[in-house]
Design a protein around this motif. Structure first.
Motif: not given
Length: 625
Positions: A92-95, A102-106, A143-145, A147-152
């Motif tokens: 999804a766009p938010g992820l 710099d490793v893309p999720l997809t 998951l990484p975000v 400039g922010v950190g980690w998203r739970v």
């Protein structure tokens, strides 16, 4: 479009014509009826065809990747699609933003982009046991975000790998970071003392449970002990300087304790006046830590209202593996009680004897209920002798309990138990009735009838029934009020409405004795203001009267003051001839104790009085019961 509109018009006209015919009972000509029926059939066919075309179009739309993507993007929850190798084929766009490295999720394996601490758990969840078709339950990972950190994220999986048109594992993810933050905040409030910032009782109980669940030898820092520190003096500080000063003192005590213990030791505030320490160390290290904690507490605390002096008692409990949290807390409470009995500034370790004594008290409390009805309670009588002629002037009725298991239980043991259980008033009411009736059976050898002394506790005075109980006992027995001496402890006279009751008893003719004088904070200046007729010197004061000059002077002062105020003085607990000689020398009027006679049953006392014509001399000790 025009054909569709014309068909609609014809269909509408046909419907109107049929409706008019039905309403007016007109029968249309045969050609016109055929035309109407044809229009109706054509309209129905067109309606069915339109519905079928719309359904086919919606089905094609559902199969469109762009349509599915739009639905996924519009949803409130994020989604991840994993292929057969557990690589992310769509996010999804938010992820889908780049990770901090710099490793893309997809195209990446999910286990490679989550937090390193979560990778093993995610992989185990996605693969699962061989007998389970796919991931089950809900799993949380980060998951990484950038400039922010980690998203739970909290994810649930839908396994569509068997679907030929999908062949993917879909993770429905929900961001739970805000919820976890709120939970952590609530947990902090629930497990933190707001005044000191220390963990509270609930937090220490949780830590204690974790420690006790550890296997033997699992703690590299050695053994662990629980220290419970009860601070003394806070109530007095609050009465003198106010609540704010107490808060300052408590916060300073907490700071000092935290600075005294090791880094790995946990200090917690258990209650308003108690702190707990989970202390690591072997041997007597917990005891030395307890001594250091006492030292820092007893150092004066500076406040805006002046210095605050505190002290404490400490109970120490070792925490071997296998002990439960309830057992540890119970042992700590017993150790604190033992330290409190030893006095301020004391440190006491738990001993099995403390549990045995507590269990005995619990059994006595249970068995005391109904003891009178079972005939286990009896009275014994101890003579009070005049030191001028050794004539027996009175007797004191004492309660005894013969327990069916423990045998003879002394009043010093079971009366405090009865008081805590709320049974002491009932027992003393029975004692009054039995004693006033029993003393009437004693022979009279002296010039005046024997007086009867009966002990009354502070609880009986506070209950407000003493006057009625005495009145009932005197009426039932026929004993003259002037022969009854009610013995009360000095502290009991400070209670509310007590002076009114005492005054009422004295107006009835009953005498009042101040019991156990000299055992605590008794003060000579108060004697002139207390409504008493008799002072009974405590055995603790008489123990050294023949060896200590100060004690002898105190006794002589009490005797002299009593003579000036018209108050009789009775020395109780006289056990040696040297004590008796000193008391006779200072002019004490009366004495009782083992030297003269032990407490004896009523029949034995009658024989004793008859044998000596009402006189008792040292050495004529009655049989112990």
């Amino acid at each position: 479009m025009l054909a569709r509109q014309a068909t609609g018009v014809l269909f509408g006209a046909a419907v109107v014509a049929v409706a008019l015919a039905l309403l007016t009972d007109l029968v249309p000509p045969r050609p016109a009826g055929g035309v109407l029926l044809g229009c109706l059939a054509l309209g129905l066919w067109r309606r069915q065809r339109g519905d079928r075309d719309r359904a086919r179009g919606f089905a094609r739309l559902l199969q469109s990747p762009s349509f599915a993507r739009s639905l996924a993007q519009a949803g409130s929850d994020a989604a991840l699609v994993l292929d057969g190798t557990l690589r992310i084929s769509w996010a999804a766009p938010g992820l889908s933003a780049a990770t901090p490295v710099d490793v893309p999720l997809t195209g990446s394996r999910l286990a490679d982009v989550v937090h390193p601490d979560d990778a093993a758990g995610v992989l185990a969840w996605l693969t699962g046991p061989s007998d389970v078709p796919g991931p089950t339950g809900v799993h949380t990972f980060r998951l990484p975000v950038p400039g922010v950190g980690w998203r739970v994220l909290e994810a649930a999986a839908t396994d569509l790998r068997a679907d030929a048109e999908v062949r993917a594992l879909v993770l429905h993810c929900r961001d739970v970071g805000a919820r976890l933050d709120r939970e952590r905040e609530l947990s902090s409030l629930a497990f933190t003392d707001p005044l000191t910032g220390l963990p509270n009782r609930a937090a220490q109980q949780r830590s204690l449970a974790q420690l006790l669940d550890r296997p033997a030898g699992a703690d590299p820092s050695g053994e662990v002990a629980l220290l419970v520190i009860e601070v003394l003096g806070l109530r007095e500080a609050g009465e003198q300087a106010g609540r704010d000063v107490v808060d300052v003192a408590v916060a300073e005590v907490a700071r000092r304790l935290r600075a005294t213990v090791r880094t790995e030791d946990q200090v917690a505030r258990l209650s308003a006046e108690a702190f707990g320490v989970l202390a690591h160390g072997t041997g007597d290290e917990p005891d030395r830590l307890a001594a250091r904690c006492l030292a820092v507490i007893e150092a004066p605390i500076g406040t805006d209202a002046g210095l605050v002096d505190l002290t404490a008692v400490v109970g120490v409990v070792a925490l071997p593996p296998g002990l439960t949290g309830r057992q540890a807390s119970d042992r700590a409470d017993l150790a604190v009680l033992d330290a409190r009995a030893a006095g301020p500034g004391s440190v006491r370790r738990y001993r099995p004897e403390l549990t045995a004594a507590r269990d005995r008290r619990d059994q006595l409390r249970r068995d005391l209920v109904g003891a009178r009805e079972r005939g286990e309670l009896t009275l014994v009588w101890q003579p009070i002798v005049s030191l001028t002629d050794h004539q027996v002037a009175g007797v004191e009725a004492l309660l005894r309990w013969r327990h069916p298991v423990h045998g003879e239980v002394q009043p010093e043991e079971f009366l405090p138990v009865a008081e805590r259980a709320g049974l002491v008033v009932e027992l003393q009411r029975w004692l009054l009735a039995e004693a006033t009736a029993g003393v009437q059976q004693l022979p009279q050898h002296g010039p005046a009838p024997l007086r009867l002394g009966v002990n009354v506790s502070a609880a009986h005075l506070a209950a407000g029934t003493l006057v009625a109980d005495v009145t009932t006992a005197l009426a039932a027995s026929g004993l003259s009020p002037e022969r009854l001496v009610v013995e009360v402890p000095e502290a009991a006279l400070d209670g509310p409405h007590v002076i009114d009751d005492v005054t009422a008893l004295r107006l009835m003719g009953v005498h009042l004795a101040l019991d156990d004088f000299g055992s605590g904070r008794s003060a000579l200046p108060r004697l002139g203001r207390l409504p008493v007729d008799v002072i009974k010197l405590d055995r603790a004061l008489l123990a050294a009267v023949d060896r200590d000059a100060y004690t002898r002077v105190v006794c002589e002062s009490v005797v002299g003051l009593g003579a000036s105020l018209g108050i009789d003085v009775v020395a109780e607990g006289v056990e040696t001839t040297s004590q008796l000689a000193v008391l006779e020398g200072v002019g004490c009027g009366f004495a009782q104790g083992f030297l003269l006679s032990r407490p004896v049953p009523l029949g034995a006392l009658t024989e004793l009085l008859d044998a000596g014509a009402g006189r008792l001399w040292p050495g004529l000790v009655g049989r112990a019961v």
